[in-house]
Design a protein around this motif. Structure first.
Motif, short mmCIF file in Angstrom:
data_model
loop_
_atom_site.label_atom_id
_atom_site.label_comp_id
_atom_site.label_asym_id
_atom_site.label_seq_id
_atom_site.Cartn_x
_atom_site.Cartn_y
_atom_site.Cartn_z
N ALA A 1 0.82 -1.21 0.00
CA ALA A 1 0.00 0.00 0.00
C ALA A 1 0.86 1.27 0.00
O ALA A 1 0.32 2.38 -0.10
CB ALA A 1 -0.92 0.01 1.21
N GLY A 2 2.19 1.10 0.14
CA GLY A 2 3.07 2.26 0.04
C GLY A 2 3.84 2.62 1.30
O GLY A 2 4.68 3.52 1.28
N TYR A 3 3.54 1.94 2.40
CA TYR A 3 4.25 2.27 3.64
C TYR A 3 5.71 1.82 3.56
O TYR A 3 6.00 0.64 3.36
CB TYR A 3 3.55 1.62 4.84
N ASP A 4 6.60 2.79 3.70
CA ASP A 4 8.03 2.50 3.55
C ASP A 4 8.82 3.66 4.14
O ASP A 4 8.32 4.79 4.23
CB ASP A 4 8.37 2.32 2.07
N GLY A 5 10.06 3.40 4.54
CA GLY A 5 10.88 4.46 5.10
C GLY A 5 10.39 4.94 6.45
O GLY A 5 10.31 6.14 6.70
N LEU A 6 10.08 4.00 7.35
CA LEU A 6 9.65 4.37 8.70
C LEU A 6 10.84 4.92 9.48
O LEU A 6 11.98 4.53 9.27
CB LEU A 6 9.09 3.15 9.43
#
Length: 311
Positions: free
Chosen positions: A140-145
């Protein structure tokens, strides 16, 4: 746009759209932290209608006549597309997978150019998410936390009431890696206390060397009177490192890291901004730290610390 209290973001998220989906911190127990003390509540999720309203506002503002004219004056056919959204709050990643997916869908509905979604996260935020959930979130696009792990020193983690151990860091970050979710670390220099910083740095390096953070971003511990840690100091239960000790600790951390990552002390808590790629720039970083340790006066560094109004 709906914004509550002071809005915090990592320095490298300067070009991201800041979208409020939560305010405050679910944990809110770390002894050193005062970042969300201006809020009258511990943690709150934004109503979905507020999130949708903000996204609609951004969509309209991006393509109103003024924005279009500004873009043309800059030699662009239209405003630059928004490619990244940063969700605000101490740890939006704690929201259920369903809520995070719903938010991602809204972002794509109003801003289809968005490629990735970032946010702050606690190590514990992924505990109640299955491996399949994490994969869905990455898709879904969640990245680079950005994760404020602070240290790999278990004694310091316990004393500061972080709510997790070094083993938890390893377990949860490896799960993120399996889901191909990239993450960066914030490291808190001096969290181990006077005389223990270099030991804490070595313990942290031992943990970090088993993982693949895209960044390790050190911040210098700055103690404010409203923090629980300030009271611990008044009670004689903890002592802060000197400013020079903090840089010796930072040097020990750099010296013991053997992974490929970006090392960047960029926040206001750092009197000196340090940036470099490890391992390529290790010697240069160590030389810079040596110059600080041997050429800068403790009094000047302490003056900077005492006159830092906020992080």
């Amino acid at each position: 746009m709906h914004y509550t209290g002071t809005i915090w973001r990592p320095p490298y998220e300067a070009d991201s759209l800041l979208l409020e989906v939560t305010a405050g911190c679910t944990h809110h127990r770390c002894k050193f932290c005062t970042l969300y003390s201006d809020l009258p509540f511990k943690f709150r999720m934004s109503p979905m209608e507020d999130i949708e309203s903000d996204l609609l506002e951004v969509q309209v503002l991006r393509y109103n006549p003024t924005s279009m004219m500004t873009a043309k004056l800059q030699g662009l056919p239209r405003p630059k597309p928004i490619k990244r959204v940063f969700l605000t709050g101490a740890n939006p990643f704690v929201l259920t997978t369903g809520k995070l997916l719903e938010i991602a869908a809204l972002i794509r509905k109003y801003l289809p150019s968005v490629e990735t979604i970032g946010c702050f996260a606690r190590i514990t935020d992924s505990v109640n998410k299955t491996d399949e959930d994490l994969i869905l979130l990455r898709q879904a696009g969640y990245d680079g936390l950005t994760i404020g792990v602070e240290t790999g020193d278990d004694t310091a983690l316990s004393f500061m009431q972080k709510g997790y151990t070094s083993q938890d860091i390893l377990t949860q970050c490896k799960r993120l890696e399996q889901a191909k979710i990239e993450y960066g670390f914030f490291y808190l220099t001096s969290i181990s206390g006077k005389g223990k910083g270099e030991t804490g740095a070595k313990a942290s390096a031992d943990v970090f060397n088993q993982l693949h953070p895209f960044l390790i971003g050190p911040n210098m511990l700055t103690i404010y009177p409203e923090s629980k840690l300030y009271q611990e100091i008044q009670n004689g239960n903890w002592e802060e490192e000197s400013e020079i000790e903090k840089y010796r600790e930072l040097r020990t951390l750099v010296e013991n890291l053997n992974i490929s990552t970006y090392f960047a002390a960029m926040g206001a808590s750092n009197a000196f901004q340090l940036r470099g790629r490890l391992p390529e720039d290790k010697e240069q970083l160590l030389e810079t730290l040596d110059r600080i340790i041997y050429e800068v006066r403790e009094e000047d560094l302490r003056h900077y610390r005492k006159n830092l109004p906020h992080l």
